[in-house]
Write a protein that holds these residues in place. Structure first.
Motif, mmCIF file in Angstrom:
data_model
loop_
_atom_site.group_PDB
_atom_site.id
_atom_site.type_symbol
_atom_site.label_atom_id
_atom_site.label_comp_id
_atom_site.label_asym_id
_atom_site.label_seq_id
_atom_site.Cartn_x
_atom_site.Cartn_y
_atom_site.Cartn_z
ATOM 1 N N LEU A 465 0.827 -1.205 0.000
ATOM 2 C CA LEU A 465 0.000 0.000 0.000
ATOM 3 C C LEU A 465 0.862 1.256 0.000
ATOM 4 O O LEU A 465 0.533 2.239 -0.680
ATOM 5 C CB LEU A 465 -0.933 -0.010 1.203
ATOM 6 C CG LEU A 465 -1.840 1.210 1.360
ATOM 7 C CD1 LEU A 465 -2.720 1.406 0.135
ATOM 8 C CD2 LEU A 465 -2.692 1.097 2.624
ATOM 9 N N SER A 466 1.944 1.239 0.739
ATOM 10 C CA SER A 466 2.829 2.404 0.772
ATOM 11 C C SER A 466 3.366 2.719 -0.613
ATOM 12 O O SER A 466 3.433 3.888 -1.030
ATOM 13 C CB SER A 466 3.987 2.158 1.745
ATOM 14 O OG SER A 466 4.864 3.268 1.782
ATOM 15 N N GLN A 467 3.739 1.687 -1.345
ATOM 16 C CA GLN A 467 4.267 1.906 -2.692
ATOM 17 C C GLN A 467 3.205 2.404 -3.652
ATOM 18 O O GLN A 467 3.471 3.260 -4.503
ATOM 19 C CB GLN A 467 4.890 0.601 -3.201
ATOM 20 C CG GLN A 467 6.159 0.216 -2.459
ATOM 21 C CD GLN A 467 6.652 -1.175 -2.792
ATOM 22 O OE1 GLN A 467 5.988 -1.927 -3.515
ATOM 23 N NE2 GLN A 467 7.807 -1.550 -2.270
ATOM 24 N N ARG A 468 1.982 1.924 -3.513
ATOM 25 C CA ARG A 468 0.917 2.343 -4.422
ATOM 26 C C ARG A 468 0.374 3.728 -4.077
ATOM 27 O O ARG A 468 -0.085 4.458 -4.952
ATOM 28 C CB ARG A 468 -0.223 1.320 -4.410
ATOM 29 C CG ARG A 468 0.160 -0.009 -5.068
ATOM 30 C CD ARG A 468 0.548 0.193 -6.523
ATOM 31 N NE ARG A 468 1.109 -1.003 -7.121
ATOM 32 C CZ ARG A 468 0.419 -1.885 -7.832
ATOM 33 N NH1 ARG A 468 -0.874 -1.716 -8.000
ATOM 34 N NH2 ARG A 468 1.017 -2.926 -8.355
ATOM 35 N N SER A 469 0.407 4.081 -2.804
ATOM 36 C CA SER A 469 -0.189 5.352 -2.380
ATOM 37 C C SER A 469 0.838 6.453 -2.152
ATOM 38 O O SER A 469 0.465 7.614 -1.950
ATOM 39 C CB SER A 469 -0.970 5.140 -1.079
ATOM 40 O OG SER A 469 -0.087 4.801 -0.018
ATOM 41 N N ASN A 470 2.126 6.072 -2.158
ATOM 42 C CA ASN A 470 3.202 7.021 -1.848
ATOM 43 C C ASN A 470 3.045 7.628 -0.452
ATOM 44 O O ASN A 470 3.453 8.756 -0.214
ATOM 45 C CB ASN A 470 3.277 8.149 -2.895
ATOM 46 C CG ASN A 470 3.703 7.634 -4.254
ATOM 47 O OD1 ASN A 470 4.608 6.803 -4.342
ATOM 48 N ND2 ASN A 470 3.040 8.098 -5.295
ATOM 49 N N GLU A 471 2.462 6.866 0.455
ATOM 50 C CA GLU A 471 2.291 7.307 1.838
ATOM 51 C C GLU A 471 3.275 6.531 2.715
ATOM 52 O O GLU A 471 3.146 5.314 2.901
ATOM 53 C CB GLU A 471 0.855 7.069 2.297
ATOM 54 C CG GLU A 471 0.603 7.376 3.759
ATOM 55 C CD GLU A 471 1.047 8.770 4.153
ATOM 56 O OE1 GLU A 471 1.996 8.878 4.955
ATOM 57 O OE2 GLU A 471 0.437 9.747 3.637
#
Length: 716
Positions: A465-471
């Protein structure tokens, strides 16, 4: 063998006593669960039953007293475990009968999946079905001779009461020993049978056939597979995503169809797209149906264990970490990122422990009533929101006057999207207010032990999710959980399964733990480029290769130096969570891509070959193995991106990570500590991508278009 002839509690043929003496009188001894690390065992610490934890002391006590062992297996979030505990284990008369006639052992299946697996296999063999609470009766060597699941406190629906069962077995122990010995011998032989299935190499045709087989069992109207009860098929969905949502399919979270979909806690709008391909259609319909249904907590995020109906309306309300960790990864990579963000928010807000790990489960019950915390009536919505918003919320969330659940209450469903920005903002406001109102209710209990395998799954999902959302916050939560596992659960090159309150438990890690944790550490290598995680992962994998291998190329679920049980468990099929074998295959594939060590790839190929019959004939129970097989078909692509940080490098990384199976490491300067990066240079000072497949590399490229073209080749 689907059902062995079981020892009967109703036989009336006399037989000589099996033992040399009658049972001696039990001493009045204290319940021994007060110091247990398992919250489930502590739930039973005040029972009048003289419970023991699993261990040799209990078996010695049974032999000394010449009584059988009653083994009761369950878990903290199990509704029917609570029912049987209240009806029988808290009842003084039943407890007295148990204490006088048995040595009673209580096991948390989540702490000891090895014990659970062996005796669940016996229960299924004897009764044709399984489940929890599980009740087995054993001889002094641990051989089962009677098994069942829930027993009522009174005879009901043709089922004897628990006390009747106890009395019949006690009588048989003294008077029908031959029957007991025959059943125990047959069960032990059955449990130790290791079927050698013919190996085979999985081909692209096999993977296509698996999709076709799945489509025959697919519920095209409601999503998912089969009928009620309906479980989230997370691992199968990952396989379908890799088959049908390949590299050239746009991310569903970034589609430009203009369709407004569900909103996250932050109000971000997610969008969906459907390609019409068979695999992608099954994936999209199921993800959408689950996210809209009552199985999904529309207020706080997170998913319940399963739906009791075939339309995802009424869940069995317990929430398990493994379900949500798997769904987090699937929604992040193949579905709505907003749903993934909801799951991640729920993990952080409700499941995170003080030590930075993630708790195992939330109970289904509150105040002794299943689902009471989550269900609403129209009147309750009006009281919480006022008449206008309450009536609107009832329509929007499918809360009816008749009710969709019990006693006129309803689960919350979101069967349509907001029609415009104004309604989106109204939904965000209503959601916030309902969450605040629900917080006044009595919360379900939390099982706060940290299980290594399930935390590994959560780490991988958060990183995706971090990679997809840049969060980066998601990656920070993942890193903290990984640090806890590394510092507390890993001892030398071995892994402990559970911890609680910063104290590690005694149970040894099983194959599932090694596979999921090693995979998580390898995902951290890709996210951080820190070689410390590569060393930690390969140490675990080397332990697995040394201590878990089986002659057929697969793996046992326990190490060769683990506690010796009646049989050594070896189940390669995926169930509620990935099997140990499929978990370790994923880790081995990633390790081979990052290190270039062919030992890991060969072991992965041999293990997958040993599963050929399973994955080709029963794909619903082999989704994680099939997903790994897709990775092997793709190579997987090994991508090293080297060069200065900035938009150009970020674009290369984003393109690479959109590939469904690529292993991607991104750094400023190449380092030999991570073999995939060794000797890589930034051409002309520009961020440069190196794409290899099975260690055969293409020419380095510096543009997103060139990288996309190279990666597209790997899916053909």
């Amino acid at each position: 063998m689907t059902a062995l002839r079981a020892f009967s509690t109703t036989g009336d043929e006399p037989a000589p006593p099996p033992m040399s003496a009658q049972p001696r009188t039990v001493d009045h001894m204290a319940n021994r669960l007060a110091a247990a690390t398992s919250p489930y065992l502590q739930q039973h610490a005040d029972n009048p039953v003289h419970w023991w934890e699993w261990g040799q002391d209990a078996f010695t006590e049974a032999k000394n007293r010449n009584v059988p062992i009653l083994l009761s297996v369950g878990y903290a979030a199990c509704h029917w475990c609570h029912v049987m505990a209240h009806e029988s284990f808290e009842d003084e008369a039943t407890a007295q009968q148990m204490n006088e006639g048995y040595v009673n052992i209580k096991v948390d299946r989540e702490e000891r999946p090895d014990v659970d697996a062996i005796y669940m296999q016996a229960t299924t063999a004897m009764t044709g079905h399984g489940g929890w609470p599980m009740t087995c009766v054993l001889d002094h060597e641990g051989n089962p001779f009677f098994a069942g699941t829930y027993f009522p406190d009174e005879p009901r629906h043709g089922q004897p009461s628990f006390r009747q069962v106890l009395a019949a077995i006690s009588d048989a122990w003294v008077n029908r020993g031959d029957d007991i010995r025959r059943t125990a011998d047959a069960l032990r032989e059955h449990l130790n049978q290791q079927r050698q299935l013919p190996p085979g190499t999985l081909t692209k045709a096999d993977l296509d056939n698996a999709v076709n087989t799945l489509s025959k069992d697919f519920d095209a109207r409601r999503g998912g597979f089969g009928g009620a009860p309906k479980f989230p098929p997370s691992m199968v969905l990952e396989f379908l995503g890799r088959m049908g949502g390949g590299f050239e399919t746009p991310l569903r979270g970034s589609s430009t169809t203009g369709q407004v979909a569900r909103t996250s806690n932050t109000g971000q709008v997610a969008r969906t797209s459907t390609t019409g391909e068979s695999a992608t259609s099954m994936l999209d319909k199921t993800l959408d149906a689950m996210a809209r249904g009552g199985i999904h907590d529309q207020l706080a995020g997170g998913f319940a264990r399963y739906s009791v109906d075939n339309a995802w309306v009424v869940p069995h309300f317990e929430k398990m970490l493994y379900d949500n960790a798997l769904l987090l990864g699937v929604y992040a990579q193949h579905g709505d990122t907003a749903v993934a963000e909801d799951i991640a928010g729920w993990l952080h807000d409700e499941m995170r422990t003080d030590e930075g790990g993630f708790a195992s489960a939330l109970d289904a019950d509150s105040e002794g009533v299943e689902g009471k915390f989550y269900a609403w009536t129209p009147q309750q919505l009006i009281e919480a929101l006022g008449p206008d918003d309450g009536i609107w919320a009832a329509e929007f969330l499918t809360v009816t006057a008749r009710g969709t659940f019990e006693h006129g209450s309803s689960t919350l469903q979101q069967m349509r999207d907001p029609i415009d920005d104004a309604e989106t903002q109204r939904w965000i406001s209503v959601r916030h207010r309902l969450l605040h109102k629900r917080a006044e209710r009595v919360r379900p209990a939390r099982d706060d032990k940290v299980v290594a395998a399930w935390n590994g799954l959560a780490i991988s999902g958060l990183l995706a999710l971090s990679q997809r959302s840049n969060e980066q916050a998601y990656a920070e939560w993942a890193l903290q959980a990984a640090q806890l596992i590394k510092d507390l659960h890993i001892q030398g090159r071995h892994l402990k399964r559970v911890s609680r309150d910063g104290e590690v438990g005694a149970p040894a890690g099983v194959l599932e733990d090694y596979g999921c944790v090693a995979t998580a550490f390898l995902d951290l290598v890709q996210h951080t480029s820190d070689p410390v995680w590569l060393t930690a992962a390969t140490d675990l994998l080397d332990t697995v290769l040394a201590h878990f291998r089986a002659d057929d190329g697969g793996f046992f679920d326990t190490a060769d130096d683990a506690e010796v049980l009646v049989a050594r468990p070896k189940d390669p099929s995926d169930n509620a969570s990935p099997s140990g074998t499929s978990s370790i295959i994923h880790a081995l594939i990633k390790a081979a891509a990052i290190t270039g060590d062919d030992r890991y790839r060969t072991a992965a190929e041999q293990a997958l070959a040993s599963l050929h019959v399973l994955v080709t004939q029963a794909p619903r129970f082999a989704g994680w193995s099939l997903a790994a097989a897709v990775a092997l078909q793709h190579g997987p692509p090994e991508v090293a991106i080297v060069g200065p940080e900035g938009p150009a490098r970020d674009k290369l990384a984003r393109i690479a990570r959109e590939h469904p199976t690529a292993v991607v490491v991104v750094v400023d300067d190449a380092t030999a500590e991570i073999p995939l990066l060794a000797g890589r240079e930034a051409l002309g000072g520009h961020p440069t991508a190196y794409v290899c497949r099975r260690h055969v590399c293409q020419r380095p490229v510096t543009t997103a278009e060139e990288l996309a073209a190279l990666l597209a080749e790997t899916t053909r």
